[in-house]
Scaffold this active site. Structure first.
Site, PDB file in Angstrom:
ATOM      1  N   LYS A 169     122.584  -5.461  66.994  1.00 56.80           N
ATOM      2  CA  LYS A 169     121.157  -5.793  66.813  1.00 56.80           C
ATOM      3  C   LYS A 169     120.941  -6.192  65.503  1.00 56.80           C
ATOM      4  CE  LYS A 169     119.605  -1.763  68.413  1.00 56.80           C
ATOM      5  NZ  LYS A 169     120.867  -1.277  68.853  1.00 56.80           N
TER       6      LYS A 169
ATOM      7  N   ARG B  84     111.907   3.053  70.452  1.00 55.01           N
ATOM      8  CA  ARG B  84     113.269   3.783  71.155  1.00 55.01           C
ATOM      9  C   ARG B  84     112.683   4.741  72.316  1.00 55.01           C
ATOM     10  NH1 ARG B  84     117.237   2.932  66.702  1.00 55.01           N
ATOM     11  NH2 ARG B  84     119.220   4.073  67.158  1.00 55.01           N
TER      12      ARG B  84
ATOM     13  N   ARG C 204     132.940   0.081  62.276  1.00 57.77           N
ATOM     14  CA  ARG C 204     131.850  -0.325  61.489  1.00 57.77           C
ATOM     15  C   ARG C 204     131.872  -0.139  59.970  1.00 57.77           C
ATOM     16  NH1 ARG C 204     125.415  -0.071  63.309  1.00 57.77           N
ATOM     17  NH2 ARG C 204     125.841   2.237  63.202  1.00 57.77           N
TER      18      ARG C 204
ATOM     19  N   ARG D  80     129.364   4.949  58.108  1.00 57.68           N
ATOM     20  CA  ARG D  80     128.115   5.691  58.203  1.00 57.68           C
ATOM     21  C   ARG D  80     128.432   7.179  58.736  1.00 57.68           C
ATOM     22  NH1 ARG D  80     123.626   2.467  61.357  1.00 57.68           N
ATOM     23  NH2 ARG D  80     123.447   4.395  62.496  1.00 57.68           N
TER      24      ARG D  80
ATOM     25  N   ARG E 156     124.980   9.498  70.656  1.00 56.41           N
ATOM     26  CA  ARG E 156     123.706   8.429  70.588  1.00 56.41           C
ATOM     27  C   ARG E 156     123.550   7.722  71.868  1.00 56.41           C
ATOM     28  NH1 ARG E 156     126.358   6.069  65.591  1.00 56.41           N
ATOM     29  NH2 ARG E 156     124.566   4.661  65.258  1.00 56.41           N
TER      30      ARG E 156
HETATM   31  P1  ADP Z   1     123.576  -2.159  66.072  1.00 61.80           P
HETATM   32  O1  ADP Z   1     122.592  -2.689  64.893  1.00 61.80           O
HETATM   33  O2  ADP Z   1     123.041  -2.564  67.300  1.00 61.80           O
HETATM   34  O3  ADP Z   1     123.641  -0.652  65.819  1.00 61.80           O
HETATM   35  P2  ADP Z   1     125.487  -3.521  64.417  1.00 61.80           P
HETATM   36  O4  ADP Z   1     124.845  -4.909  64.048  1.00 61.80           O
HETATM   37  O5  ADP Z   1     125.641  -2.496  63.322  1.00 61.80           O
HETATM   38  O6  ADP Z   1     124.939  -2.765  65.571  1.00 61.80           O
HETATM   39  O7  ADP Z   1     127.021  -3.788  65.152  1.00 61.80           O
HETATM   40  C1  ADP Z   1     127.883  -2.626  65.260  1.00 61.80           C
HETATM   41  C2  ADP Z   1     129.382  -3.078  64.663  1.00 61.80           C
HETATM   42  O8  ADP Z   1     129.695  -4.256  65.951  1.00 61.80           O
HETATM   43  C3  ADP Z   1     129.319  -3.402  63.374  1.00 61.80           C
HETATM   44  O9  ADP Z   1     130.673  -3.219  62.786  1.00 61.80           O
HETATM   45  C4  ADP Z   1     129.465  -5.064  63.627  1.00 61.80           C
HETATM   46  O10 ADP Z   1     130.220  -5.877  62.436  1.00 61.80           O
HETATM   47  C5  ADP Z   1     130.330  -5.350  64.925  1.00 61.80           C
HETATM   48  N1  ADP Z   1     129.548  -6.620  65.843  1.00 61.80           N
HETATM   49  C6  ADP Z   1     128.575  -6.886  65.843  1.00 61.80           C
HETATM   50  N2  ADP Z   1     128.357  -8.045  66.602  1.00 61.80           N
HETATM   51  C7  ADP Z   1     129.690  -8.158  67.063  1.00 61.80           C
HETATM   52  C8  ADP Z   1     130.268  -9.223  68.011  1.00 61.80           C
HETATM   53  N3  ADP Z   1     129.332 -10.122  68.478  1.00 61.80           N
HETATM   54  N4  ADP Z   1     131.363  -9.105  68.238  1.00 61.80           N
HETATM   55  C9  ADP Z   1     132.281  -8.137  67.722  1.00 61.80           C
HETATM   56  N5  ADP Z   1     131.630  -7.166  66.856  1.00 61.80           N
HETATM   57  C10 ADP Z   1     130.205  -7.302  66.445  1.00 61.80           C
HETATM   58  P1  AMP Z   2     120.185   3.113  63.908  1.00 64.75           P
HETATM   59  O1  AMP Z   2     120.380   2.987  62.467  1.00 64.75           O
HETATM   60  O2  AMP Z   2     119.386   2.363  64.601  1.00 64.75           O
HETATM   61  O3  AMP Z   2     121.459   3.241  64.642  1.00 64.75           O
HETATM   62  O4  AMP Z   2     119.592   4.521  63.749  1.00 64.75           O
HETATM   63  C1  AMP Z   2     120.220   5.672  63.227  1.00 64.75           C
HETATM   64  C2  AMP Z   2     119.366   6.965  63.573  1.00 64.75           C
HETATM   65  O5  AMP Z   2     118.082   6.880  62.988  1.00 64.75           O
HETATM   66  C3  AMP Z   2     119.256   7.080  65.251  1.00 64.75           C
HETATM   67  O6  AMP Z   2     120.498   7.813  65.658  1.00 64.75           O
HETATM   68  C4  AMP Z   2     117.986   8.226  64.948  1.00 64.75           C
HETATM   69  O7  AMP Z   2     118.337   9.440  64.363  1.00 64.75           O
HETATM   70  C5  AMP Z   2     117.211   7.419  63.977  1.00 64.75           C
HETATM   71  N1  AMP Z   2     116.035   6.574  64.302  1.00 64.75           N
HETATM   72  C6  AMP Z   2     116.251   5.161  64.240  1.00 64.75           C
HETATM   73  N2  AMP Z   2     115.378   4.406  64.741  1.00 64.75           N
HETATM   74  C7  AMP Z   2     114.509   5.427  65.475  1.00 64.75           C
HETATM   75  C8  AMP Z   2     113.473   5.140  66.295  1.00 64.75           C
HETATM   76  N3  AMP Z   2     112.935   4.222  66.651  1.00 64.75           N
HETATM   77  N4  AMP Z   2     113.037   6.423  66.918  1.00 64.75           N
HETATM   78  C9  AMP Z   2     113.598   7.626  66.674  1.00 64.75           C
HETATM   79  N5  AMP Z   2     114.607   7.859  65.738  1.00 64.75           N
HETATM   80  C10 AMP Z   2     115.494   6.570  65.313  1.00 64.75           C
END
Ligand code: ADP
Ligand code: AMP
Length: 210
Positions: free
Chosen positions: A15, A88, A127, A160, A171
Site C-alpha cells: 500500500k 482499519r 523491508r 522497522r 499484525r
Molecule cells: P504496506 O504499506 O502495505 O505495509 P509496503 O509498501 O511497505 O507495504 O511494502 C512492503 C514491502 O514489500 C516493502 O519492502 C516493499 O519494497 C515490497 N514491495 C511492495 N510492493 C511490492 C511488489 N509488487 N513486489 C515485490 N515487493 C513489493
Molecule cells: P503501518 O505503518 O500501516 O503498518 O502501521 C504501523 C502500526 O501503526 C500498526 O501496527 C498499528 O499499531 C498502528 N496503526 C497504523 N494505522 C492505524 C489505524 N488506522 N488504526 C489503528 N492503529 C494503526
C-alpha cells in the site's frame, strides 16, 4: 472533483509503495496513519507516548486516538488523497464517512490488496525504509542502488522495529480479525487487485481502476 481513495489490505501488501508512486507520478497526497504515528513516537508527543506500546506489539492503536489524528490531517488537505492504512476497523470507517461528509467529500473507491500471509512475511522481513524521506525498499525485490542507502536523499536505511517475524504474524492476525470485516462494509465499491504482481503491474492495475 477531488478524489478520496482508500487502500485496504494486510501490512506488507504494498500500500505504501503504491501510494508513493501515485504521489510522485499523479500528485495524490498519501495519508498514512502508520507514518503519522511513527512521527509522533519519534517526537514523543502525547499521542506518540500513548501509541508506542500498541505499535511495538503489532496491535491497533485505539480508535479515538486515530480518529482525532485523521480529523486534523483531513481538514488540512484539499487535493486528491490516498488513505493508506486507515480505516482499519468498522468504527474508524464510520467515523471517516462522517468526517468526509462534513468536508463535502466522499470515498470514491476502495482498492483491496490481495496477498497471502507467507508473502507478507517475506516482504516485511526484507523491508527497509528511509528514516528521513520515508521511501520504502526491499533488500531483494526493490533494492536501493547503493547497499542500505536511500536513492533519493542518501540517508542510511533502517529496518522497522515491528518488521520482526513474530510481530509481523501478530499484525497479520490483527488484520484478519479487525480490519478484514471492512471488506464487507465497503462491498459495494471495493475493487480487489492481485498484490503479488510486480510493482509496475500493480501500479498499472490501480491507475486503470482509478
Ligand atoms: P504496506 O504499506 O502495505 O505495509 P509496503 O509498501 O511497505 O507495504 O511494502 C512492503 C514491502 O514489500 C516493502 O519492502 C516493499 O519494497 C515490497 N514491495 C511492495 N510492493 C511490492 C511488489 N509488487 N513486489 C515485490 N515487493 C513489493
Ligand atoms: P503501518 O505503518 O500501516 O503498518 O502501521 C504501523 C502500526 O501503526 C500498526 O501496527 C498499528 O499499531 C498502528 N496503526 C497504523 N494505522 C492505524 C489505524 N488506522 N488504526 C489503528 N492503529 C494503526
Amino acid at each position: 472533483m477531488v478524489k478520496t481513495i482508500v487502500f485496504l489490505g494486510p501490512p506488507g501488501a504494498g500500500k505504501g509503495t503504491q501510494s508513493q508512486l501515485l504521489q510522485e507520478r499523479l500528485g495524490f497526497i498519501q495519508i498514512s496513519t502508520g507514518d503519522l504515528l511513527r512521527e509522533a513516537v519519534k517526537n514523543q508527543t502525547p499521542l506518540g507516548i500513548k501509541a508506542k506500546s500498541y505499535m511495538d506489539e503489532g496491535k491497533l492503536v485505539p480508535d479515538e486516538l486515530i480518529i482525532d489524528l485523521i480529523k486534523e490531517k483531513l481538514s488540512q488537505i484539499g487535493n486528491n488523497i490516498i488513505l493508506d492504512g486507515f480505516p482499519r476497523t468498522v468504527p474508524q470507517a464510520k467515523a471517516l464517512d462522517n468526517l468526509l461528509a462534513n468536508l463535502g467529500r466522499k470515498i470514491d473507491g476502495v482498492i483491496l490488496f490481495d496477498i497471502t500471509e507467507d508473502e507478507v512475511v517475506k516482504r516485511l522481513s526484507g523491508r527497509r525504509v528511509c528514516p528521513s524521506c520515508g521511501t520504502v525498499y526491499h533488500i531483494i525485490y526493490n533494492p536501493p542502488r547503493e547497499d542500505e542507502i536511500c536513492d533519493k536523499c542518501g540517508t542510511k536505511l533502517i529496518q522497522r522495529e515491528d518488521d520482526r517475524e513474530e510481530v509481523i504474524r501478530k499484525r497479520f492476525e490483527v488484520y484478519r480479525d479487525q480490519t478484514a470485516p471492512l471488506i464487507d462494509y465497503y462491498k459495494d465499491y471495493i475493487v480487489k487487485i492481485d498484490a503479488t504482481a510486480d510493482k509496475e503491474e500493480v501500479y498499472n492495475k490501480i491507475t486503470s481502476v482509478l
